[in-house]
Design an enzyme around this catalytic site. Structure first.
Site, PDB file in Angstrom:
ATOM      1  CG  ASP A  61     -13.311   1.325  -7.324  1.00 36.53           C
ATOM      2  OD1 ASP A  61     -14.289   0.655  -7.709  1.00 36.53           O
ATOM      3  OD2 ASP A  61     -13.383   2.153  -6.398  1.00 36.53           O
ATOM      4  NE  ARG A  74     -16.335   3.726   1.208  1.00 37.32           N
ATOM      5  CZ  ARG A  74     -16.174   2.937   0.163  1.00 37.32           C
ATOM      6  NH1 ARG A  74     -15.144   2.106   0.124  1.00 37.32           N
ATOM      7  NH2 ARG A  74     -17.028   2.954  -0.837  1.00 37.32           N
ATOM      8  CD  GLU A  85      -2.513   1.744   0.380  1.00 37.75           C
ATOM      9  OE1 GLU A  85      -2.482   2.955   0.097  1.00 37.75           O
ATOM     10  OE2 GLU A  85      -3.226   0.906  -0.223  1.00 37.75           O
ATOM     11  CD  GLN A  86      -0.484   5.676  -3.520  1.00 34.87           C
ATOM     12  OE1 GLN A  86       0.483   6.071  -4.168  1.00 34.87           O
ATOM     13  NE2 GLN A  86      -1.735   5.960  -3.859  1.00 34.87           N
ATOM     14  CE1 TYR A 133     -24.203   3.021   5.185  1.00 34.93           C
ATOM     15  CE2 TYR A 133     -25.462   3.864   3.330  1.00 34.93           C
ATOM     16  CZ  TYR A 133     -24.262   3.467   3.868  1.00 34.93           C
ATOM     17  OH  TYR A 133     -23.121   3.513   3.117  1.00 34.93           O
TER      18      TYR A 133
END
Length: 397
Positions: free
Chosen positions: A291, A107, A33-34, A213
């Site tokens: 994505d 998230r 991961e960058q 929500y």
């Protein structure tokens, strides 16, 4: 067990879930991961049964349950008077029908669960990929500090602005949808007087829609307020926004929407981009996921779920495969995934129109059709019932 060495570029939800699936399939996986520390600001996420059933198989059921909210319904309301246009069953009904729950998360909570489940020493932060080179026997990932990793497979799970995708297919900007979202979190206790139910609620109106929500075990109400905007001039696709600007976008909408906006301390402004479906995802021993290859508008609530499915199918294709079978396996992965993700991409793009119809004949027709619906919509049921690990996988070599 294949023992394939795999480098996953990108440690977000799709990359972390893929690493778990690949590890479970016997692969030797490293996630790069960058950023030095992965953070997620003010963002909820919906995870449907087609993804949660996979995460349960990875041994995460208890961890998910502890941080999730299980909504009872998906309901659609009219923008001005709050009239319910449709209500689809979730909760225990959906879990019984599809064998897995529908969940709402922050998230950051979901990413933490996935990252914490990775084997020790397999996640590497601060590793920014600058190039991927095919070698005689594999692929080499090159990082900005000059270090390299040689592996049998490289998976680009590095998002809509994917470096790996650019390396494979050149630079191509994603399409701005003409939609901009304000998003944020409101402490649930500030909204207790509204007696909000644990539902996924979508208010549809002219030129916009408003979704809310509960997340974080019910401690916060997440909202996404989408309005139409002609262009997006900022270089960043994720900026701090102004709550008053969000309120102006929804002037005249139901008071409950303004109550939610008024309970928020800060909001972020998020331009919504997607791409037309790609004709191919990989070259040689390098492929894409999530994505990086199929960014979609969030109007089907399937972005994260489809990236989780990608990882499961990729792992199923690579399970038991030796280095000589990698390219054939990656071709099979594409063949299995591209039609499904393309259909959902295009359906989400279509909802950008359906959700934002101005009041008039088309809106009235839409509302009548929604009101006549009983049970879960056939399209949603088909998505939820899909099992990314139960496909016909190529014979092992």
């Amino acid at each position: 067990m294949s023992g394939l060495k795999i480098t996953v570029v990108g440690g977000g939800i799709g990359g972390a879930a893929a690493a778990l699936a690949l590890t479970r399939a016997g692969c030797d996986v490293h996630v790069c991961e960058q950023v030095a520390s992965k953070t997620e600001v003010g963002a909820g996420i919906q995870v449907s049964p087609n993804a949660t059933r996979l995460l349960h198989r990875y041994g995460l059921a208890d961890a998910l349950r502890a941080r999730a909210v299980k909504p009872r319904h998906i309901e659609v309301r009219r923008w001005d008077d709050g009239r319910i246009l449709s209500r689809e069953e979730l909760g225990d009904v959906a879990e019984e029908a599809f064998g897995a729950p529908y969940y709402h998360f922050h998230r950051a909570d979901l990413l933490s669960i996935l990252s914490d489940a990775l084997p020790t020493g397999r996640a590497h932060s601060g590793r920014r990929c600058v190039d991927v080179v095919q070698t005689k026997d594999g692929a080499r990932t090159i990082f900005d500090d000059g270090s390299t990793i040689d592996s049998d497979v490289v998976v680009g799970a590095d998002g809509i602005h994917s470096v790996v995708r650019k390396i494979l297919f050149g630079d191509e900007r994603p399409r701005f949808s003409g939609n901009v979202a304000y998003r944020g979190l409101a402490p649930a206790d500030r909204l207790a007087h509204l007696r909000l139910r644990h539902n996924a609620t979508n208010w549809m109106g002219p030129g916009g829609h408003f979704v809310h929500y509960f997340v974080s075990g019910g401690r916060f109400v997440n909202f996404v307020a989408v309005s139409e905007q002609a262009k997006w001039e900022r270089e960043s696709w994720n900026d701090r926004g102004e709550i008053e600007d969000a309120k102006k976008c929804f002037a005249g909408w139901h008071p409950q929407i303004h109550e939610i906006l008024g309970a928020v301390d800060e909001t972020f402004k998020w331009a919504l981009f997607d791409r037309v479906p790609l004709s191919r995802w990989g070259v040689g021993r390098v492929t894409l996921l999530g994505d990086a290859c199929h960014p979609m508008l969030p109007y089907m609530a399937q972005g994260a779920a489809q990236s989780i499915e990608d990882g499961a199918t990729l792992a199923a294709c690579l399970a038991g495969i030796g280095p000589s079978g990698v390219i054939e396996a990656l071709t099979k992965y594409e063949e299995l995934r591209r039609p499904r993700t393309a259909a959902i991409q295009l359906a989400a793009r279509g909802n950008a129109v359906t959700f934002h119809l101005p009041d008039g004949a088309e809106q009235e027709k839409r509302d009548i059709e929604m009101s006549a619906r009983t049970g879960l919509s056939p399209r949603r049921a088909a998505i939820f019932g899909f099992d990314a690990e139960r496909l016909q996988i190529m014979p092992q070599s």
